[in-house]
Design a protein around this motif. Structure first.
Motif, short mmCIF file in Angstrom:
data_model
loop_
_atom_site.label_atom_id
_atom_site.label_comp_id
_atom_site.label_asym_id
_atom_site.label_seq_id
_atom_site.Cartn_x
_atom_site.Cartn_y
_atom_site.Cartn_z
N GLU A 1 25.21 -38.79 42.25
CA GLU A 1 26.51 -39.45 42.03
C GLU A 1 26.88 -39.43 40.54
O GLU A 1 28.03 -39.19 40.17
CB GLU A 1 26.44 -40.90 42.52
CG GLU A 1 26.23 -41.04 44.00
CD GLU A 1 25.94 -42.46 44.44
OE1 GLU A 1 26.22 -42.79 45.60
OE2 GLU A 1 25.41 -43.25 43.63
N ARG A 2 25.86 -39.67 39.72
CA ARG A 2 26.08 -39.70 38.27
C ARG A 2 26.59 -38.33 37.77
O ARG A 2 27.52 -38.26 36.97
CB ARG A 2 24.75 -40.03 37.61
CG ARG A 2 24.85 -40.55 36.21
CD ARG A 2 23.47 -40.85 35.70
NE ARG A 2 22.82 -41.90 36.46
CZ ARG A 2 21.50 -42.03 36.59
NH1 ARG A 2 20.70 -41.15 36.02
NH2 ARG A 2 20.99 -43.01 37.27
N SER A 3 25.96 -37.27 38.26
CA SER A 3 26.36 -35.92 37.83
C SER A 3 27.81 -35.66 38.22
O SER A 3 28.59 -35.12 37.43
CB SER A 3 25.47 -34.87 38.49
OG SER A 3 24.13 -35.17 38.28
N LEU A 4 28.15 -36.05 39.45
CA LEU A 4 29.52 -35.80 39.93
C LEU A 4 30.55 -36.57 39.11
O LEU A 4 31.56 -36.01 38.67
CB LEU A 4 29.61 -36.24 41.39
CG LEU A 4 29.09 -35.23 42.41
CD1 LEU A 4 28.60 -35.92 43.65
CD2 LEU A 4 30.17 -34.23 42.77
N ILE A 5 30.29 -37.84 38.88
CA ILE A 5 31.30 -38.65 38.19
C ILE A 5 31.43 -38.24 36.72
O ILE A 5 32.53 -38.24 36.16
CB ILE A 5 31.03 -40.17 38.35
CG1 ILE A 5 32.29 -40.99 38.09
CG2 ILE A 5 29.92 -40.67 37.46
CD1 ILE A 5 33.35 -40.90 39.12
N LEU A 6 30.32 -37.84 36.12
CA LEU A 6 30.38 -37.39 34.72
C LEU A 6 31.30 -36.18 34.59
O LEU A 6 32.14 -36.11 33.69
CB LEU A 6 28.99 -36.99 34.24
CG LEU A 6 28.14 -38.07 33.60
CD1 LEU A 6 26.75 -37.53 33.29
CD2 LEU A 6 28.78 -38.57 32.32
N LEU A 7 31.11 -35.23 35.50
CA LEU A 7 31.93 -34.02 35.45
C LEU A 7 33.40 -34.35 35.69
O LEU A 7 34.29 -33.81 35.03
CB LEU A 7 31.43 -32.99 36.48
CG LEU A 7 30.11 -32.31 36.12
CD1 LEU A 7 29.46 -31.69 37.34
CD2 LEU A 7 30.33 -31.24 35.06
N GLN A 8 33.63 -35.27 36.62
CA GLN A 8 35.03 -35.60 36.89
C GLN A 8 35.67 -36.34 35.71
O GLN A 8 36.80 -36.06 35.33
CB GLN A 8 35.17 -36.43 38.16
CG GLN A 8 36.61 -36.33 38.65
CD GLN A 8 37.00 -37.40 39.63
OE1 GLN A 8 36.50 -38.52 39.61
NE2 GLN A 8 37.94 -37.06 40.50
#
Lengths: 167, 199
Positions: free
Chosen positions: A120-127
């Motif tokens: 989840e962290r990876s996804l939200i960082l990229l977004q």
């Protein structure tokens, strides 16, 4: 690629994209020492990763890929050593020395990001850094639709958790 | 705090601090040191392998050689070979991990899991069989010496010491597997599952 070219590319990438490294390190570790350790590991991984860049994706997206992969694998290693210590540590939402509403707000954001799991962290960082679904999907090896579904869920979760936070 | 406020705070964070060139130089130096160490390792491997084959050659052309005195003579260089094999395996895994870092996250996770699983397998299967082969060879050598009347039957202290050393080394490896490798593998698998969910 010669060693000089590799060094030059590394320095150029660091000049242009250093912020990515800091954001990832801060999102994956709370303690300043841990952040510095992770940063150093990411820099070395990045240096080694330079010859593997084929120019098909954006440099920032490639750097994010290396940073996230390194952070995920580094954290696993560090966690094993710190598992016992972590049981006794309660991470504060925002450090007490943070002054100013923007800094405090950012501290809350990072603390909430750290509460998410690695995926989840990876996804939200990229977004948060403005990557579109296709770029996120390429970086993480997911499908675009999967990215969309997951991000919706993460944003809902974050919105729920942030509701009670007052900077 | 709302999601919009979160995004505003994220966009407004100070991101203009460039990386120190001293740090960048230290990374360059670190990687240069790494290369130097790799060359040193390769050189040492070559020396150990050469020493081992020279010993075998010496033993092969000596007509008075017995199994037992050949084993004792090959022990040190044989252990050197074993250590080097372990080091080479670790270097290969490290190199694979570095390559995996440039892949997309799911593929990287799969490669990391494969690395850890291989290490667990080598501790569970390869290390015990290697130790067992060594022990059988030592025991056979000792038995041959006793039969030839070169040693007394009660002098098993050396074999017992070697067995003790193997047991300690095995315990260290087992501890590493239980405390670090298995939990790491479980965590990586859980994370991959998290990425795969809804895929």
């Amino acid at each position: 690629m010669t060693s000089t070219e590799q060094n030059d590319t590394f320095n150029r990438w660091m000049e242009d994209h250093a912020a990515i490294l800091h954001k990832v390190a801060r999102s994956f570790c709370h303690a300043a020492n841990d952040q510095e350790d992770l940063l150093q590991e990411i820099r070395v991984a990045l240096w080694h990763g330079i010859p593997g860049y084929d120019g098909r994706s954006k440099v920032s997206s490639y750097i994010y890929r290396i940073c996230l992969n390194k952070a995920i694998s580094w954290k696993r290693r560090a966690q094993s050593y710190r598992r016992k210590i972590d049981k006794f540590e309660n991470e504060p939402i925002a450090p007490p020395d943070v002054t100013g509403s923007t800094d405090r707000r950012l501290a809350i954001v990072y603390a909430e990001i750290r509460r998410l799991n690695d995926a989840e962290r990876s996804l939200i960082l990229l977004q948060l850094d403005g990557f579109n679904y296709r770029e996120i999907a390429e970086t993480l090896g997911l499908t675009e639709s999967n990215v969309g579904v997951k991000l919706n869920r993460i944003r809902k979760k974050l919105a729920e958790r942030l509701k009670g936070q007052n900077p | 705090m709302s999601l919009e406020e979160m995004e505003n705070a994220w966009e407004r964070q100070k991101t203009d601090a460039p990386e120190s060139t001293i740090i960048n130089k230290s990374v360059g130096k670190m990687t240069a040191d790494f290369r130097r160490n790799m060359i040193l390792c390769a050189g040492m491997t070559l020396v150990v392998v050469l020493a081992f084959f020279l010993k075998i050659h010496k033993i092969a052309i000596d007509p008075d050689r017995t199994f037992s005195n050949s084993i004792w003579e090959l022990t040190i260089s044989g252990m050197g070979i074993a250590c080097m094999l372990f080091s080479v395996t670790y270097v290969i895994r490290f190199h694979r991990e570095l390559q995996a870092i440039g892949q997309d996250t799911r593929r990287c996770l799969r490669l990391l899991i494969r690395n850890v699983e291989e290490e667990i397998r080598s501790i569970r299967r390869d290390a015990p069989s290697m130790f067992l082969i060594y022990l059988i060879l030592f025991a056979l050598a000792k038995w041959e010496s006793i039969r030839a009347g070169l040693e007394q039957s009660g002098e098993w202290a050396f074999v017992i010491t070697i067995f003790g050393m193997f047991a300690i080394f095995g315990a260290v490896l087992y501890h590493r597997m239980k405390v670090f490798l298995i939990p790491r593998c479980t965590e990586l698998r859980a994370l991959l599952k998290e990425f795969d969910s809804d895929a």
